[in-house]
Scaffold this active site. Structure first.
Site, mmCIF file in Angstrom:
data_model
loop_
_atom_site.group_PDB
_atom_site.id
_atom_site.type_symbol
_atom_site.label_atom_id
_atom_site.label_comp_id
_atom_site.label_asym_id
_atom_site.label_seq_id
_atom_site.Cartn_x
_atom_site.Cartn_y
_atom_site.Cartn_z
ATOM 1 C CB THR A 137 12.177 31.775 25.404
ATOM 2 O OG1 THR A 137 12.662 31.276 24.154
ATOM 3 C CG2 THR A 137 11.000 32.687 25.177
ATOM 4 C CB ILE A 173 17.922 35.275 13.653
ATOM 5 C CG1 ILE A 173 16.446 35.236 14.073
ATOM 6 C CG2 ILE A 173 18.680 34.110 14.276
ATOM 7 C CD1 ILE A 173 15.660 34.076 13.463
ATOM 8 C CE1 TYR A 225 5.594 28.480 16.722
ATOM 9 C CE2 TYR A 225 3.887 26.789 16.562
ATOM 10 C CZ TYR A 225 5.211 27.142 16.765
ATOM 11 O OH TYR A 225 6.148 26.166 17.011
ATOM 12 C CB ILE A 247 5.132 17.729 29.995
ATOM 13 C CG1 ILE A 247 4.040 16.831 29.398
ATOM 14 C CG2 ILE A 247 6.092 16.932 30.899
ATOM 15 C CD1 ILE A 247 4.534 15.688 28.537
ATOM 16 N NE ARG A 296 -2.369 20.296 22.031
ATOM 17 C CZ ARG A 296 -3.663 20.511 21.775
ATOM 18 N NH1 ARG A 296 -4.430 19.530 21.351
ATOM 19 N NH2 ARG A 296 -4.180 21.714 21.924
HETATM 20 P P1 NAD Z 1 12.760 27.565 23.170
HETATM 21 O O1 NAD Z 1 12.041 28.842 23.472
HETATM 22 O O2 NAD Z 1 13.392 26.852 24.309
HETATM 23 O O3 NAD Z 1 13.853 27.802 22.050
HETATM 24 C C1 NAD Z 1 13.836 28.870 21.138
HETATM 25 C C2 NAD Z 1 15.152 29.605 21.278
HETATM 26 O O4 NAD Z 1 15.214 30.624 20.285
HETATM 27 C C3 NAD Z 1 15.323 30.301 22.631
HETATM 28 O O5 NAD Z 1 16.581 29.984 23.183
HETATM 29 C C4 NAD Z 1 15.223 31.785 22.307
HETATM 30 O O6 NAD Z 1 15.967 32.590 23.192
HETATM 31 C C5 NAD Z 1 15.723 31.806 20.877
HETATM 32 N N1 NAD Z 1 15.225 32.941 20.094
HETATM 33 C C6 NAD Z 1 13.954 33.394 20.012
HETATM 34 N N2 NAD Z 1 13.901 34.456 19.187
HETATM 35 C C7 NAD Z 1 15.161 34.672 18.740
HETATM 36 C C8 NAD Z 1 15.752 35.619 17.878
HETATM 37 N N3 NAD Z 1 15.022 36.581 17.290
HETATM 38 N N4 NAD Z 1 17.082 35.535 17.634
HETATM 39 C C9 NAD Z 1 17.849 34.580 18.230
HETATM 40 N N5 NAD Z 1 17.343 33.658 19.057
HETATM 41 C C10 NAD Z 1 16.018 33.708 19.307
HETATM 42 O O7 NAD Z 1 11.703 26.625 22.434
HETATM 43 P P2 NAD Z 1 11.822 25.124 21.883
HETATM 44 O O8 NAD Z 1 10.652 24.411 22.410
HETATM 45 O O9 NAD Z 1 13.179 24.598 22.087
HETATM 46 O O10 NAD Z 1 11.571 25.353 20.340
HETATM 47 C C11 NAD Z 1 12.587 25.220 19.365
HETATM 48 C C12 NAD Z 1 11.946 25.205 17.993
HETATM 49 O O11 NAD Z 1 11.090 24.074 17.862
HETATM 50 C C13 NAD Z 1 11.088 26.417 17.686
HETATM 51 O O12 NAD Z 1 11.295 26.789 16.351
HETATM 52 C C14 NAD Z 1 9.682 25.917 17.887
HETATM 53 O O13 NAD Z 1 8.752 26.654 17.122
HETATM 54 C C15 NAD Z 1 9.821 24.494 17.403
HETATM 55 N N6 NAD Z 1 8.796 23.597 17.925
HETATM 56 C C16 NAD Z 1 8.771 23.301 19.255
HETATM 57 C C17 NAD Z 1 7.790 22.444 19.733
HETATM 58 C C18 NAD Z 1 7.718 22.072 21.193
HETATM 59 O O14 NAD Z 1 6.800 21.331 21.561
HETATM 60 N N7 NAD Z 1 8.631 22.513 22.039
HETATM 61 C C19 NAD Z 1 6.828 21.909 18.863
HETATM 62 C C20 NAD Z 1 6.886 22.248 17.525
HETATM 63 C C21 NAD Z 1 7.890 23.075 17.057
#
Ligand code: NAD
Length: 308
Positions: A39, A56, A145, A189, A212
């Site tokens: 993503t 990973i 999740y 958003i 939220r």
């Molecule tokens: P995002 O999708 O932009 O970032 C996740 C990244 O992880 C991506 O770059 C994706 O390519 C990479 N990724 C996914 N699976 C992978 C794998 N198997 N190996 C290597 N890389 C992998 O999303 P984000 O919003 O930046 O989220 C980052 C973290 O924050 C996540 O752990 C998410 O669960 C957590 N989080 C986000 C929010 C939010 O509102 N955005 C809220 C709570 C928690």
């Protein structure tokens, strides 16, 4: 100056991870990024970071960790989509549980000093609990999740108890800001902003009355840096404590983008809560962190970035 010289950011090509990378590089820390770009976007990765495209879950990731031996790991890589976790809980568990467990397990062998884990507060607490939710409330994860995020927190705690690897799990509220992927279903958003700027009708899941706690990405980065620098371990909510409903966001964004099309409503997902807001007083008291960016300012900065 930080006491750490090398950091690994998993998911460093993603929305939150790439902003953490930038902040670490500004602090003159040598940064390694592992991301499979599922993503994320390579364009997000700071050119001064050492980027490896890899999952990973790849067995070579363990060899990579043993070679790089980072002082600190920011673990943000994850399957982030709640709806997808309901459709395919096995895939969610592979990435979010087994991926995190790999890091917890190997960190103890290679002398990692601290792990900062991106957890989630939005779906972690029982809906019946009084808002805003504090960390004292016993978790009741309501989706695969949230179950996987809670499991990972527990494995990091286990690694701390057994191998002494310090960890901080940051339970974010709904994070928004520049670079958030507008293609998924996770960031309301970014999705609404992108639809409005393209002149497309906006999609709102459910009635739009769901609330939220929206937190700007810069504040989330500041929480990660505080978690790295403070000699603390444990779980911290990262949010504003304020509820805003999706319809309000829709109207604010309409004003900022001058969009006119009405919203199209689609059914809400299983496991999505009606209201959420996080009490982050513990982060304020222990990490010395507080949110600085007000919603209107954050929305304006987000719209400006998407409009570029
Ligand atoms: P995002 O999708 O932009 O970032 C996740 C990244 O992880 C991506 O770059 C994706 O390519 C990479 N990724 C996914 N699976 C992978 C794998 N198997 N190996 C290597 N890389 C992998 O999303 P984000 O919003 O930046 O989220 C980052 C973290 O924050 C996540 O752990 C998410 O669960 C957590 N989080 C986000 C929010 C939010 O509102 N955005 C809220 C709570 C928690």
């Amino acid at each position: 100056m930080s006491k750490y010289t090398t950091a690994l950011v998993t998911g460093g090509a993603g929305f939150i991870g790439s902003h953490i990378v930038d902040a670490l590089i500004r602090r003159r820390i040598k940064v390694y990024v592992v991301d499979d770009l599922s993503t994320g976007n390579a364009k997000n990765v700071n050119p001064n970071a050492h980027f490896t495209r890899m999952s990973i879950l790849n067995p070579q990731f363990v060899e990579y960790l043993k070679r790089v031996k980072p002082d600190v790991i920011f673990h943000t890589a994850a399957q982030i989509n709640l709806r997808d976790s309901v459709k395919d809980p096995l895939n969610d568990a592979k990435i979010n549980i087994l991926g995190s467990l790999t890091i917890a397990h190997v960190a103890g062998q290679i002398g990692v000093k601290k792990i900062i884990f991106s957890s989630s507060g939005g779906a972690m607490y029982p809906e019946s609990a009084r808002l805003p939710w504090s960390e004292k409330i016993i978790p009741d994860p309501s989706s695969p999740y949230a179950i996987s995020k809670r499991s990972a927190e527990m494995y990091f705690h286990f690694a701390y108890m057994v191998h002494g690897v310090q960890y901080v799990a940051l339970r974010y509220a709904n994070v928004y800001g520049p670079r958030q992927n507008a293609k998924g279903e996770a960031g309301v958003i970014s999705i609404l902003t992108s639809q409005m700027l393209k002149g497309k009708p906006s999609t709102i899941f459910g009635t739009g009355k769901q609330t939220r706690d929206f937190i700007f990405v810069e504040d989330v980065v500041a929480a990660n840096i505080a978690a790295m620098n403070k000699k603390v371990i444990g779980i911290f909510n990262i949010g504003t404590g304020k509820e805003t409903d999706v319809n309000t966001i829709f109207h604010k964004l309409q004003k900022l983008t001058h969009a006119q099309l009405p919203a199209r409503h689609e059914p809400a997902a299983v496991g999505e809560v009606a209201r959420s807001a996080l009490d982050a007083r513990k982060a304020r008291e222990v990490l010395g962190w507080k949110p600085n960016v007000k919603l209107d300012e954050g929305l304006e900065r987000t719209v400006r970035w998407f409009g570029k």
